[in-house]
Design a protein around this motif. Sequence first.
Motif, PDB file in Angstrom:
ATOM      1  N   THR A  60       0.879  -1.173  -0.075  1.00  0.00           N
ATOM      2  CA  THR A  60       0.084   0.012   0.122  1.00  0.00           C
ATOM      3  C   THR A  60       1.193   1.331   0.039  1.00  0.00           C
ATOM      4  O   THR A  60       1.884   1.404   0.718  1.00  0.00           O
ATOM      5  N   HIS A  61       0.425   2.223  -0.340  1.00  0.00           N
ATOM      6  CA  HIS A  61       0.986   3.682  -0.669  1.00  0.00           C
ATOM      7  C   HIS A  61       0.257   4.699  -0.012  1.00  0.00           C
ATOM      8  O   HIS A  61      -0.659   5.354  -0.840  1.00  0.00           O
ATOM      9  N   PRO A  62       0.514   5.018   1.086  1.00  0.00           N
ATOM     10  CA  PRO A  62      -0.192   5.992   1.950  1.00  0.00           C
ATOM     11  C   PRO A  62       0.126   7.564   1.863  1.00  0.00           C
ATOM     12  O   PRO A  62      -0.008   8.289   2.674  1.00  0.00           O
ATOM     13  N   ALA A  87       7.350   2.982   2.557  1.00  0.00           N
ATOM     14  CA  ALA A  87       7.725   4.591   2.954  1.00  0.00           C
ATOM     15  C   ALA A  87       8.960   4.775   1.843  1.00  0.00           C
ATOM     16  O   ALA A  87       9.868   4.547   2.069  1.00  0.00           O
ATOM     17  N   TYR A  88       8.443   5.844   1.099  1.00  0.00           N
ATOM     18  CA  TYR A  88       9.219   6.109  -0.074  1.00  0.00           C
ATOM     19  C   TYR A  88      10.123   7.453   0.540  1.00  0.00           C
ATOM     20  O   TYR A  88       9.831   8.282   0.854  1.00  0.00           O
ATOM     21  N   ALA A  89      11.589   6.778   0.204  1.00  0.00           N
ATOM     22  CA  ALA A  89      12.435   7.911   0.571  1.00  0.00           C
ATOM     23  C   ALA A  89      13.092   8.553  -0.955  1.00  0.00           C
ATOM     24  O   ALA A  89      13.716   7.921  -1.570  1.00  0.00           O
ATOM     25  N   PRO A 231       6.908  -7.579  -6.275  1.00  0.00           N
ATOM     26  CA  PRO A 231       5.720  -7.351  -6.026  1.00  0.00           C
ATOM     27  C   PRO A 231       4.929  -7.003  -7.710  1.00  0.00           C
ATOM     28  O   PRO A 231       5.479  -7.107  -8.711  1.00  0.00           O
ATOM     29  N   HIS A 232       3.594  -7.194  -7.480  1.00  0.00           N
ATOM     30  CA  HIS A 232       2.606  -6.781  -8.705  1.00  0.00           C
ATOM     31  C   HIS A 232       3.195  -7.651 -10.142  1.00  0.00           C
ATOM     32  O   HIS A 232       3.516  -6.973 -11.006  1.00  0.00           O
ATOM     33  N   VAL A 233       3.570  -9.064  -9.932  1.00  0.00           N
ATOM     34  CA  VAL A 233       3.710  -9.736 -11.161  1.00  0.00           C
ATOM     35  C   VAL A 233       2.560  -9.673 -12.048  1.00  0.00           C
ATOM     36  O   VAL A 233       1.192  -9.958 -11.700  1.00  0.00           O
TER      37      VAL A 233
HETATM   38 ZN   LIG Z   1       3.174  -0.218  -5.648  1.00  0.00          ZN
END
Ligand SMILES: [Zn+2]
Length: 451
Positions: A60-62, A87-89, A231-233
Amino acid sequence: MERIIVRNGRVVSGSGVREVDVLVVGETIARVEAALPRGADREIDASGCLVLPGVLDVHTHPVYLDDLAALPVTAVHGGVTTLIHYAYAKPGQGLLDTLRRFRDEGEGSSILDFALHGGVFDPASQSSEIPQGMAEGVSSYKMFMTYAKLGWMTDDYQLMRTLDILGRAGGMAMVHAENGLATDYLEDRASAEGADPIQGFVGTRPAILEAEAVHRAMAMAQVAGCPIYIPHVSAQLALDEIREARDKGFRVYAETCPQYLTLTNDDLLRQKTLLKIGPPLRGAGDRDALWDGLAAGTVDTVASDHAPKAKRPDDDFLAAPYGSPQVETMLPLVYDGGVEQGRLTIERLVRVMCENPAKIFGLYPKKGTLLPGSDADLVIFDPKAKRRISNASQHSNAPYTAYQGREVVGAPILCMQRGRVLLEAGHLSARPGCGRFLATAAGRVDPAALR
Ligand SMILES: [Zn+2]
């Protein structure tokens, strides 16, 4: 301590369905047995329903339309009780600073328990902080092999270096696997030739360039002795690579998302910019291969990639951001498309949405299962409820859903986290900040044990 009995339901685990009652004492499950004696503070009747472990959504991307407070609200309406956020740095930001900021904000505002993945955008300056991040409870770190034009791509030198750091520290790598320079060229060529960007989208991000990046990342992870999670294959060719690597004993895990299981490129042509996602929606053959992989054990988890962005169908396609709202519809879509339509057993659904994500991230058996001693995170799911998905009834801040008008069978009707009923009959009662931060220990389980 409060005692709750969930009675008369069919309790599902990865290995079977049993008609038993569940006794919750305080925050944990105390007993799971037939005909438990009366004497609880509250009895919940689950007649006709399935009792599932609370779903873990580990993707998830909050940071878009739903933040660390809002995302858990839409999630719990879909039967999700544990989240692992990215948590994108971003370049210029510290990795540790970012992890601590997400943790603090989540502890203050989240109604659901949550963990974090680090998102490493500038490994040259950020990767050295990974061992400290691990000491603070974050054991999985993602890099991008794509989005070169956005300045997000990690080159092979820094990818190898970061995998090495992770391997030595005992962590797990995650990559967005698409060959970013090759797809950027294909997009530039299509633009130069005046091709329609929507018609041409899937052709500029072909499956074989996803498979190539999966292969490259797995090879480098193997050299580093580092477990890796893809992720997301989205494509059969990528699954073929993963199956082959696992046959050789590589520690690699595979995730797909509800959008790749239930939508195709035809939906992109209709919904346009709303369904601009990466990797792209592909054909029916890939979609069916993902269901087969999920049933056969090549795909270990389903997670949402929930990333709702502000966009309208006719916005400039090339300039529009990637992502869509997914978390609330995930369980109903996988139940309906999988169990109801005979592609997945209910036990396998519980494996891929509850047990396996908990095992891969070191949260099992606290999360992902209903065993005595586990956190009392459970979902009462009515397998007969018929609903039509609509934007008006979803709880995301996104002004659209990818599934407007789709009829699904099956709906969560009650969600409990650590013994507290958060959602019942559509009514949410949860205090912001009641969720807790969870430290993970990712990549320790043998993929063969997840089938
Ligand atoms: Zn994503």
